[in-house]
Design an enzyme around this catalytic site. Structure first.
Site, PDB file in Angstrom:
ATOM      1  N   ALA A  55       0.806  -1.223   0.000  1.00 38.50           N
ATOM      2  CA  ALA A  55       0.000   0.000   0.000  1.00 38.50           C
ATOM      3  C   ALA A  55       0.847   1.284   0.000  1.00 38.50           C
ATOM      4  O   ALA A  55       0.473   2.277  -0.621  1.00 38.50           O
ATOM      5  CB  ALA A  55      -0.934  -0.008   1.204  1.00 38.50           C
ATOM      6  N   ARG A  85      -5.542   0.308   6.838  1.00 41.90           N
ATOM      7  CA  ARG A  85      -5.486   0.319   8.306  1.00 41.90           C
ATOM      8  C   ARG A  85      -4.706   1.539   8.777  1.00 41.90           C
ATOM      9  O   ARG A  85      -4.058   2.211   7.997  1.00 41.90           O
ATOM     10  CB  ARG A  85      -4.776  -0.946   8.813  1.00 41.90           C
ATOM     11  CG  ARG A  85      -5.490  -2.210   8.412  1.00 41.90           C
ATOM     12  CD  ARG A  85      -4.720  -3.438   8.873  1.00 41.90           C
ATOM     13  NE  ARG A  85      -5.318  -4.644   8.320  1.00 41.90           N
ATOM     14  CZ  ARG A  85      -5.086  -5.084   7.080  1.00 41.90           C
ATOM     15  NH1 ARG A  85      -4.242  -4.461   6.315  1.00 41.90           N
ATOM     16  NH2 ARG A  85      -5.692  -6.164   6.638  1.00 41.90           N
ATOM     17  N   GLN A 143       0.797  -6.424  -3.838  1.00 43.93           N
ATOM     18  CA  GLN A 143      -0.359  -6.716  -2.979  1.00 43.93           C
ATOM     19  C   GLN A 143      -1.450  -5.689  -3.256  1.00 43.93           C
ATOM     20  O   GLN A 143      -2.551  -5.795  -2.736  1.00 43.93           O
ATOM     21  CB  GLN A 143       0.052  -6.621  -1.510  1.00 43.93           C
ATOM     22  CG  GLN A 143       1.129  -7.609  -1.120  1.00 43.93           C
ATOM     23  CD  GLN A 143       1.733  -7.248   0.223  1.00 43.93           C
ATOM     24  OE1 GLN A 143       1.178  -7.562   1.260  1.00 43.93           O
ATOM     25  NE2 GLN A 143       2.872  -6.578   0.206  1.00 43.93           N
ATOM     26  N   HIS A 191      -3.373  -9.994  -4.890  1.00 38.86           N
ATOM     27  CA  HIS A 191      -4.728  -9.838  -4.340  1.00 38.86           C
ATOM     28  C   HIS A 191      -5.743  -9.433  -5.403  1.00 38.86           C
ATOM     29  O   HIS A 191      -6.813  -8.915  -5.081  1.00 38.86           O
ATOM     30  CB  HIS A 191      -4.705  -8.817  -3.187  1.00 38.86           C
ATOM     31  CG  HIS A 191      -3.904  -9.284  -2.000  1.00 38.86           C
ATOM     32  ND1 HIS A 191      -3.307  -8.438  -1.108  1.00 38.86           N
ATOM     33  CD2 HIS A 191      -3.608 -10.540  -1.575  1.00 38.86           C
ATOM     34  CE1 HIS A 191      -2.672  -9.148  -0.182  1.00 38.86           C
ATOM     35  NE2 HIS A 191      -2.835 -10.420  -0.447  1.00 38.86           N
ATOM     36  N   CYS A 226     -17.596 -12.380 -13.377  1.00 42.61           N
ATOM     37  CA  CYS A 226     -18.917 -12.954 -13.105  1.00 42.61           C
ATOM     38  C   CYS A 226     -18.742 -14.177 -12.204  1.00 42.61           C
ATOM     39  O   CYS A 226     -17.944 -15.072 -12.516  1.00 42.61           O
ATOM     40  CB  CYS A 226     -19.603 -13.351 -14.420  1.00 42.61           C
ATOM     41  SG  CYS A 226     -21.169 -14.197 -14.098  1.00 42.61           S
ATOM     42  N   THR A 272       5.532  -1.943   2.241  1.00 42.53           N
ATOM     43  CA  THR A 272       4.626  -2.939   2.834  1.00 42.53           C
ATOM     44  C   THR A 272       5.061  -3.235   4.260  1.00 42.53           C
ATOM     45  O   THR A 272       6.254  -3.305   4.545  1.00 42.53           O
ATOM     46  CB  THR A 272       4.569  -4.247   1.994  1.00 42.53           C
ATOM     47  OG1 THR A 272       3.809  -5.232   2.709  1.00 42.53           O
ATOM     48  CG2 THR A 272       5.940  -4.810   1.678  1.00 42.53           C
ATOM     49  N   SER A 273       4.057  -3.413   5.138  1.00 40.50           N
ATOM     50  CA  SER A 273       4.370  -3.696   6.547  1.00 40.50           C
ATOM     51  C   SER A 273       4.715  -5.164   6.747  1.00 40.50           C
ATOM     52  O   SER A 273       5.268  -5.540   7.765  1.00 40.50           O
ATOM     53  CB  SER A 273       3.174  -3.328   7.424  1.00 40.50           C
ATOM     54  OG  SER A 273       2.066  -4.145   7.072  1.00 40.50           O
TER      55      SER A 273
HETATM   56  P1  NAD Z   1       0.157  -1.687   5.112  1.00 37.23           P
HETATM   57  O1  NAD Z   1      -0.884  -0.596   5.153  1.00 37.23           O
HETATM   58  O2  NAD Z   1       0.094  -2.765   6.121  1.00 37.23           O
HETATM   59  O3  NAD Z   1       1.601  -1.025   5.206  1.00 37.23           O
HETATM   60  C1  NAD Z   1       1.957   0.061   4.389  1.00 37.23           C
HETATM   61  C2  NAD Z   1       3.444   0.271   4.537  1.00 37.23           C
HETATM   62  O4  NAD Z   1       3.851   1.278   3.654  1.00 37.23           O
HETATM   63  C3  NAD Z   1       3.868   0.679   5.940  1.00 37.23           C
HETATM   64  O5  NAD Z   1       4.975  -0.133   6.331  1.00 37.23           O
HETATM   65  C4  NAD Z   1       4.275   2.154   5.771  1.00 37.23           C
HETATM   66  O6  NAD Z   1       5.340   2.509   6.616  1.00 37.23           O
HETATM   67  C5  NAD Z   1       4.719   2.169   4.322  1.00 37.23           C
HETATM   68  N1  NAD Z   1       4.599   3.461   3.637  1.00 37.23           N
HETATM   69  C6  NAD Z   1       3.630   4.393   3.748  1.00 37.23           C
HETATM   70  N2  NAD Z   1       3.847   5.406   2.888  1.00 37.23           N
HETATM   71  C7  NAD Z   1       4.963   5.082   2.191  1.00 37.23           C
HETATM   72  C8  NAD Z   1       5.685   5.697   1.139  1.00 37.23           C
HETATM   73  N3  NAD Z   1       5.297   6.873   0.605  1.00 37.23           N
HETATM   74  N4  NAD Z   1       6.790   5.075   0.672  1.00 37.23           N
HETATM   75  C9  NAD Z   1       7.199   3.893   1.184  1.00 37.23           C
HETATM   76  N5  NAD Z   1       6.554   3.252   2.173  1.00 37.23           N
HETATM   77  C10 NAD Z   1       5.444   3.832   2.663  1.00 37.23           C
HETATM   78  O7  NAD Z   1       0.142  -2.216   3.612  1.00 37.23           O
HETATM   79  P2  NAD Z   1       0.397  -3.660   3.024  1.00 37.23           P
HETATM   80  O8  NAD Z   1       1.566  -4.285   3.691  1.00 37.23           O
HETATM   81  O9  NAD Z   1       0.394  -3.493   1.541  1.00 37.23           O
HETATM   82  O10 NAD Z   1      -0.877  -4.493   3.471  1.00 37.23           O
HETATM   83  C11 NAD Z   1      -2.172  -3.931   3.343  1.00 37.23           C
HETATM   84  C12 NAD Z   1      -3.128  -4.759   2.480  1.00 37.23           C
HETATM   85  O11 NAD Z   1      -4.150  -3.857   2.053  1.00 37.23           O
HETATM   86  C13 NAD Z   1      -2.523  -5.322   1.246  1.00 37.23           C
HETATM   87  O12 NAD Z   1      -2.959  -6.624   1.169  1.00 37.23           O
HETATM   88  C14 NAD Z   1      -3.107  -4.532   0.078  1.00 37.23           C
HETATM   89  O13 NAD Z   1      -3.717  -5.402  -0.850  1.00 37.23           O
HETATM   90  C15 NAD Z   1      -4.249  -3.763   0.645  1.00 37.23           C
HETATM   91  N6  NAD Z   1      -4.248  -2.333   0.230  1.00 37.23           N
HETATM   92  C16 NAD Z   1      -4.110  -1.999  -1.078  1.00 37.23           C
HETATM   93  C17 NAD Z   1      -4.104  -0.677  -1.468  1.00 37.23           C
HETATM   94  C18 NAD Z   1      -3.927  -0.336  -2.907  1.00 37.23           C
HETATM   95  O14 NAD Z   1      -4.278  -1.122  -3.783  1.00 37.23           O
HETATM   96  N7  NAD Z   1      -3.367   0.829  -3.224  1.00 37.23           N
HETATM   97  C19 NAD Z   1      -4.258   0.338  -0.517  1.00 37.23           C
HETATM   98  C20 NAD Z   1      -4.420  -0.039   0.806  1.00 37.23           C
HETATM   99  C21 NAD Z   1      -4.403  -1.377   1.174  1.00 37.23           C
END
Ligand code: NAD
Length: 251
Positions: free
Chosen positions: A26, A38, A105, A123, A131, A193-194
């Site tokens: 994200a 989150r 993701q 994902h 469908c 990603t976290s």
């Molecule tokens: P996460 O929200 O758990 O973690 C986001 C991470 O990104 C954090 O570690 C944060 O410190 C870091 N971060 C924030 N801004 C940043 C930047 N500008 N540059 C670099 N790092 C940055 O996200 P996740 O680990 O991807 O897990 C969340 C789930 O939610 C995933 O499965 C994803 O599919 C979904 N999601 C997708 C989207 C999207 O499609 N854009 C958006 C939100 C959530």
């Protein structure tokens, strides 16, 4: 080592790499204006995540679809969401023949819009609908999405966004493609990603086990940082990736 020195070191490692893989979350899309799910400003503070449970979608389709449309489709239609400089660097490295895949993701389609061709959508992708009856896929932009719930023009079956709801499995092609890409890369870059969402979070460990150098770009340490990351770069991916790119001399 300062962050600047680490960025130079990352550029040195990447310049020698023949098979780079990007693994994005994200945070990679944060600078494109997409809120996280989150934490602060996250959409699940406002909406019940159950609306994305697959059983709930089938049993309470109208309620679920109302929220999905508001969260995902009204937001994207009302805001100009575009790839940011971080996405563009990953696309450039693929065009230059050095990046073999992006494993994402994210469901926002921004890697494909930026120009990446090999994108494993772990994902799924909100830019498509599928469908639930006949499996026909539709680009979201070709659908009106005014009907609640939307239906398949071909068979009348219920449509759902082609991303993974809670309770659904990972698409096979993305799952096995991601593992293969992780096994065969020499540099694996974890971006924004976290590392808390499984099973996606096991992919970087596969790259590590197969000998890849692990570079990580994040605003704060993740579950990987003190375990498998070889080089941790703190900051925004939309700034760090373009800075690395200016220092790259492919060898
Ligand atoms: P996460 O929200 O758990 O973690 C986001 C991470 O990104 C954090 O570690 C944060 O410190 C870091 N971060 C924030 N801004 C940043 C930047 N500008 N540059 C670099 N790092 C940055 O996200 P996740 O680990 O991807 O897990 C969340 C789930 O939610 C995933 O499965 C994803 O599919 C979904 N999601 C997708 C989207 C999207 O499609 N854009 C958006 C939100 C959530």
């Amino acid at each position: 080592m300062t962050n600047e020195e680490k960025i130079k070191q990352a550029a040195e490692i990447i310049s020698k790499a023949k098979h780079i893989v990007g693994f994005t979350g994200a945070g990679t899309s944060a600078e494109s204006g997409i809120p996280p799910f989150r934490g602060e400003g996250g959409i699940w503070n406002k909406y019940d995540p159950n609306s994305l449970d697959i059983d709930f979608y089938y049993s309470h389709t109208k309620d679920s679809w109302k929220i999905i449309r508001e969260v995902f489709y009204n937001f994207f239609n009302n805001n100009e969401i575009k790839p940011n400089p971080g996405h563009k660097v990953l696309a450039k490295w693929e065009q230059e023949g050095r990046l073999s895949a992006v494993i994402t993701q994210n469901i926002d389609d921004l890697h494909t819009v930026a120009g990446n061709k090999t994108v494993y959508e772990f994902h799924g992708n909100m830019a498509r609908f599928v469908c639930t009856h006949c499996g026909k896929k539709y680009p979201a932009k070709e659908l009106q999405l005014t009907e609640n719930p939307p239906h398949c023009e071909a068979c009348g079956g219920l449509l759902k966004p082609d991303f993974i709801f809670f309770g659904e499995g990972i698409p096979e092609k993305a799952y096995y493609g991601s593992i293969e890409a992780a096994e065969n890369c020499d540099v694996f870059i974890i971006i924004g990603t976290s590392g808390q969402v499984g099973p996606a979070n096991m992919i970087p460990g596969i790259a590590k086990q197969h000998g890849a150098k692990i570079i990580e770009i994040n605003m704060q340490p993740s579950t990987y940082t003190n375990y498998i990351t070889d080089l941790y770069l703190e900051g925004k991916s939309g700034e760090i990736l373009p800075t690395i790119d200016t220092l790259i001399e492919w060898r």
